[in-house]
Design an enzyme around this catalytic site. Structure first.
Site, PDB file in Angstrom:
ATOM      1  N   LYS A  89       0.830  -1.201   0.000  1.00 17.36           N
ATOM      2  CA  LYS A  89       0.000   0.000   0.000  1.00 17.36           C
ATOM      3  C   LYS A  89       0.871   1.261   0.000  1.00 17.36           C
ATOM      4  O   LYS A  89       1.814   1.372   0.787  1.00 17.36           O
ATOM      5  CB  LYS A  89      -0.911  -0.023   1.227  1.00 17.36           C
ATOM      6  CG  LYS A  89      -1.841   1.168   1.374  1.00 17.36           C
ATOM      7  CD  LYS A  89      -2.647   1.011   2.653  1.00 17.36           C
ATOM      8  CE  LYS A  89      -3.573   2.188   2.924  1.00 17.36           C
ATOM      9  NZ  LYS A  89      -4.318   2.008   4.193  1.00 17.36           N
ATOM     10  N   SER A 165      -8.915   2.687   3.840  1.00 14.07           N
ATOM     11  CA  SER A 165      -8.021   3.277   2.878  1.00 14.07           C
ATOM     12  C   SER A 165      -7.188   2.261   2.096  1.00 14.07           C
ATOM     13  O   SER A 165      -6.442   2.636   1.197  1.00 14.07           O
ATOM     14  CB  SER A 165      -7.089   4.282   3.578  1.00 14.07           C
ATOM     15  OG  SER A 165      -6.275   3.627   4.540  1.00 14.07           O
ATOM     16  N   SER A 189      -9.267   0.658   8.092  1.00 15.50           N
ATOM     17  CA  SER A 189      -8.773   0.644   6.721  1.00 15.50           C
ATOM     18  C   SER A 189      -8.265  -0.688   6.219  1.00 15.50           C
ATOM     19  O   SER A 189      -7.962  -0.832   5.037  1.00 15.50           O
ATOM     20  CB  SER A 189      -7.669   1.690   6.550  1.00 15.50           C
ATOM     21  OG  SER A 189      -8.202   2.990   6.683  1.00 15.50           O
TER      22      SER A 189
END
Length: 482
Positions: A89, A165, A189
């Site tokens: 990520k 996220s 997230s």
């Protein structure tokens, strides 16, 4: 017509993309060890699948394909996941040589000089990092729609959000680009995109996984790193790889009595499971409630004692506790970046919602931060009191079903304030307290989209959650491939 031109409601078309072996990361590593599949073949297939599907999904924002193949050819370490491709990520976990944008135009030209410690551990375990995945700006959204990179689409319905996220990572795993991907969780997230994409998502306890080299443990104690996976055992193995303590770490928790993989492969004894009442100010979608009810029935059928319990925390207290912790850390990151650039904030550096938050938290008095930290402990005591009666709590991951893209629009500041908190209503409190939680893909709505069910345990009890998750997975297997 390209896939990018054909975006419409419905699943992504994977018919023209090569497929990885229909197993998980642990299974792929076993194939490599046995010689049935070569590591280069595995990595080349993952690259080809990303190249075929990413123009539609927009899950991967930076790639290092040539470097990855060169690492394979040079010889990979003999680790537990040797040859397994992985994505990282693009938020607070650097990959050397790749942009470290945090989903923000302010960081668009920032390049990571070194690997984060977690990335280094993945590589020492024999994994091959192929690139980085899309994230909303600074992870401040439960949907992945940054202005810098554009929206990521849910592979199960291209008009829907992949969550956030860690939406880029979740979409990539759900689409079968890679078997697992790094993710992080500051308010839900990992668990929110896992729920929206039909994946298993474990948020570890505070201090379980190092954020090194970023000294963010005290500055942002709500956010933790781990992964999204298709199986429980993959999550367990990755946590075994990720969790050794870096010497000198100032926040940590004891190591488990056994490996996390062993825990995941061993069914728990009968547990006392509490089912909290719904929030009075947040309606639960009937289909989400039905999935929760089915999960409760499943737990009871496995011999666990399942009982209703009061809502374990006050939403308003959770907001008071979590917001300053995340907000101040975000403001400091902006200030440090501007200092490094030697300039003031420009009009187009931040998205509208981020700019409003920065303006607020950059001016936050130290007394408010102290009160926030005090609220953290109050919240921990409030929730912890219930763990004297229950081993685990089960609740929705999300009170709503998978939303359309655009519902959480950071250019609509008022709308974000009205809606964003509801998406993290059941998840963010456990970031604040540091307790581990997991979203398990146990439900499906009328449109065929996944619904996650969240289980939470006391601090340090990821082994208990993984043990329960393994039992649930064996009793009610979920769809792992599109």
């Amino acid at each position: 017509m390209s896939q990018a031109d054909a975006v419409d409601r419905g699943r992504i078309d994977t018919s023209g993309a090569p497929s990885l072996p229909e197993t998980d990361a642990v299974g792929m590593a076993e194939l490599v060890r046995s010689g049935e599949v070569g590591a280069r073949e595995l990595v080349e297939t993952a690259i080809a699948r990303i190249e075929a599907l990413n123009p539609t999904l927009n899950a991967v924002v930076n790639e290092r394909f040539e470097q990855a193949l060169a690492e394979v050819d040079a010889g990979l370490p003999e680790g537990p996941l040797r040859g397994v491709p992985v994505l990282v990520k693009d938020l607070s976990m650097p990959v050397a040589g790749l942009p470290a944008t945090n989903g923000s135009r302010l960081f668009a030209d920032a390049i990571a000089p070194v690997d984060g410690e977690l990335v280094a551990r993945y590589k020492r375990a024999g994994m091959v990092v192929l690139g980085t995945t899309n994230s909303p700006e600074f992870g401040l959204n439960a949907s992945t729609e940054p202005l810098l990179h554009g929206p990521t689409r849910n592979p199960r319905d291209l008009a829907r959000s992949p969550g956030g996220s860690s939406g880029g990572s979740a979409a990539a795993v759900a689409a079968g680009m890679v078997p697992v991907a790094h993710a992080s969780d500051g308010g839900g997230s990992i668990r929110i995109p896992a729920s929206m994409n039909g994946l298993f998502g474990l948020k570890p306890s505070r201090g379980r996984v190092t954020p090194a080299p970023a000294p963010s443990v005290l500055a942002a104690p709500a956010s933790v790193h781990h992964a999204v996976t298709t199986t429980v055992r993959d999550s367990a193995v990755l946590l075994d790889i990720a969790s050794p303590v870096v010497p000198g770490t100032v926040i940590g928790i004891p190591a488990p009595a056994t490996s996390f993989l062993d825990a995941a492969m061993t069914a728990p004894q009968a547990l006392r499971i509490g089912v909290p009442d719904a929030f009075a100010d947040l309606a639960t979608d009937p289909q989400v409630q039905a999935a929760l009810d089915d999960a409760v029935a499943l737990c009871a059928s496995l011999g666990h004692v399942v009982e209703p319990m009061p809502t374990p925390f006050d939403r308003s207290l959770a907001a008071v506790a979590n917001a300053p912790l995340m907000g101040v850390a975000f403001a400091v990151a902006i200030q440090d970046r501007l200092a490094a650039l030697g300039r003031d904030l420009a009009e187009d550096d931040l998205e509208p919602f981020s700019r409003v938050l920065f303006g607020h938290y950059a001016q936050l008095p130290a007394s408010d931060l102290v009160r926030g930290l005090q609220a953290v402990q109050q919240l921990g005591w409030q929730i912890g009191a219930h763990f004297t009666q229950y081993d685990v709590m089960v609740m929705p991951t999300l009170a709503m079903r998978v939303p359309a893209l655009g519902v959480l629009d950071t250019s609509d500041v008022e709308g974000m304030y009205q809606r964003a908190g509801d998406f993290a209503a059941w998840t963010s409190a456990f970031n604040t307290t540091g307790m581990p939680g997991m979203s398990v893909p146990l439900g499906t709505d009328a449109d065929g989209l996944p619904i996650g069910v969240q289980f939470v345990a006391q601090m340090g009890q990821e082994d208990l959650l993984l043990s329960l998750a393994g039992q649930l997975e064996a009793a009610a297997p979920w769809q792992r491939h599109l």
